[in-house]
Design a protein around this motif. Structure first.
Motif, PDB file in Angstrom:
ATOM      1  N   ALA A  42      34.348  31.290  31.133  1.00 33.23           N
ATOM      2  CA  ALA A  42      34.013  32.518  31.577  1.00 33.23           C
ATOM      3  C   ALA A  42      34.006  32.614  33.170  1.00 33.23           C
ATOM      4  O   ALA A  42      34.560  33.593  33.676  1.00 33.23           O
ATOM      5  N   HIS A  43      33.382  31.706  33.818  1.00 33.65           N
ATOM      6  CA  HIS A  43      33.224  31.699  35.099  1.00 33.65           C
ATOM      7  C   HIS A  43      34.527  31.351  35.659  1.00 33.65           C
ATOM      8  O   HIS A  43      34.985  32.070  36.761  1.00 33.65           O
ATOM      9  N   CYS A  44      35.485  30.462  35.268  1.00 30.08           N
ATOM     10  CA  CYS A  44      36.706  30.226  35.756  1.00 30.08           C
ATOM     11  C   CYS A  44      37.758  31.320  35.873  1.00 30.08           C
ATOM     12  O   CYS A  44      38.225  31.950  36.660  1.00 30.08           O
ATOM     13  N   VAL A  45      37.561  32.073  34.428  1.00 31.56           N
ATOM     14  CA  VAL A  45      38.539  33.256  34.464  1.00 31.56           C
ATOM     15  C   VAL A  45      38.158  34.366  35.153  1.00 31.56           C
ATOM     16  O   VAL A  45      38.950  34.961  36.247  1.00 31.56           O
ATOM     17  N   LEU A  64      34.094  41.954  41.487  1.00 32.34           N
ATOM     18  CA  LEU A  64      35.442  41.534  41.295  1.00 32.34           C
ATOM     19  C   LEU A  64      35.762  39.870  40.442  1.00 32.34           C
ATOM     20  O   LEU A  64      36.660  39.606  40.258  1.00 32.34           O
ATOM     21  N   PHE A  65      34.411  39.318  41.049  1.00 28.80           N
ATOM     22  CA  PHE A  65      34.337  38.006  40.594  1.00 28.80           C
ATOM     23  C   PHE A  65      33.437  37.757  39.487  1.00 28.80           C
ATOM     24  O   PHE A  65      33.044  36.510  39.049  1.00 28.80           O
ATOM     25  N   ALA A  66      33.034  38.948  38.919  1.00 27.82           N
ATOM     26  CA  ALA A  66      32.140  38.847  37.372  1.00 27.82           C
ATOM     27  C   ALA A  66      32.847  37.650  36.293  1.00 27.82           C
ATOM     28  O   ALA A  66      33.964  37.537  36.088  1.00 27.82           O
ATOM     29  N   ASP A  67      31.891  36.984  35.804  1.00 36.28           N
ATOM     30  CA  ASP A  67      32.161  36.082  34.772  1.00 36.28           C
ATOM     31  C   ASP A  67      33.123  37.007  33.690  1.00 36.28           C
ATOM     32  O   ASP A  67      32.764  38.130  33.381  1.00 36.28           O
ATOM     33  N   ALA A  68      34.115  36.607  32.995  1.00 45.90           N
ATOM     34  CA  ALA A  68      34.895  37.078  32.060  1.00 45.90           C
ATOM     35  C   ALA A  68      34.518  36.422  30.639  1.00 45.90           C
ATOM     36  O   ALA A  68      35.166  35.433  30.538  1.00 45.90           O
ATOM     37  N   PRO A  69      33.911  36.719  29.693  1.00 46.68           N
ATOM     38  CA  PRO A  69      33.541  35.922  28.447  1.00 46.68           C
ATOM     39  C   PRO A  69      34.759  35.770  27.713  1.00 46.68           C
ATOM     40  O   PRO A  69      35.700  36.583  27.591  1.00 46.68           O
ATOM     41  N   PRO A  70      35.003  34.559  27.207  1.00 44.93           N
ATOM     42  CA  PRO A  70      36.384  34.152  26.588  1.00 44.93           C
ATOM     43  C   PRO A  70      36.411  35.188  25.386  1.00 44.93           C
ATOM     44  O   PRO A  70      35.627  35.510  24.682  1.00 44.93           O
ATOM     45  N   GLY A  71      37.823  35.614  25.164  1.00 42.25           N
ATOM     46  CA  GLY A  71      38.382  36.386  24.067  1.00 42.25           C
ATOM     47  C   GLY A  71      38.602  35.258  22.956  1.00 42.25           C
ATOM     48  O   GLY A  71      38.115  34.327  22.675  1.00 42.25           O
ATOM     49  N   ALA A  72      39.598  36.040  22.257  1.00 44.13           N
ATOM     50  CA  ALA A  72      39.859  35.231  20.610  1.00 44.13           C
ATOM     51  C   ALA A  72      40.651  33.821  21.078  1.00 44.13           C
ATOM     52  O   ALA A  72      40.610  32.931  20.474  1.00 44.13           O
TER      53      ALA A  72
END
Length: 202
Positions: A42-45, A64-72
């Protein structure tokens, strides 16, 4: 800029590692204290997205740098956003654009080569973190050590990271530097200097 193409090679190496991640593995521990594999990705994405926005001219906006929780398909999320970041860095190089990185400072932008170097280091170290969580870092370490330019760039950026409490320790990206073990290659020396234990196992 040569650093942009070296960064592209770093992303390609990390993508190869992350391609092995499966959704059921996202709860695994990583060398990043308190972070699971899912937290790390999530951090890397989120960083891919933030740096890409900065490379395209965005101002100092932390959101704009917020973590992006993994999708499917977390591996595909990583690959797709990494490819977009590579394209964004190339666009910024062609435009001679500096980058706003508000996580590091909000009063002025960073020169492109320095900003790309920061993310090159982040990409390789977190690529190693993912590989360690999956149980095998040898292939990535050998690939980086076998790439003279990439390993040299990694060590150069690593040497520029201050080893002070302001930058190292709990809640910071890196821990206090460690002494590299005897016979350590360049990648493992960089990891140790950034506070990672190259012998870490889940």
């Amino acid at each position: 800029m040569r650093i942009v193409e070296l960064h592209a090679r770093a992303v390609a190496s990390a993508v190869e590692v992350v391609a092995a991640v499966r959704p059921e593995q996202l709860g695994r521990p990583t060398p990043c204290e308190g972070w699971t594999l899912g937290t790390l990705l999530a951090h890397c994405v989120g960083q891919h997205r933030g740096f890409a926005a900065a490379a395209r001219g965005a101002g100092p906006d932390l959101s704009l740098f917020a973590d992006a929780p993994p999708g499917a398909d977390p591996a595909e999320d990583f690959r797709r956003t990494g490819a977009d970041l590579t394209a964004a860095f190339r666009e910024a190089a062609a435009a001679g654009r500096a980058l706003w990185l508000p996580e590091l400072r909000a009063d002025e932008p960073f020169p492109l080569d320095l900003a790309v170097g920061f993310h090159l280091l982040d990409t390789l170290v977190h690529g190693w973190d993912v590989a360690a969580a999956l149980g095998g870092t040898g292939r990535l370490v050998a690939a980086v050590d076998g790439d003279e330019e990439l390993a040299g760039a990694l060590l150069a950026v690593t040497g520029a990271v201050p080893d002070t409490p302001e930058f190292r320790g709990p809640g910071r990206p890196f821990g206090p530097g460690r002494a590299p073990g005897g016979g350590a290659g360049r990648f493992e020396r960089a990891l140790a200097l950034l506070g990672r234990d190259p012998a870490w196992r889940a």
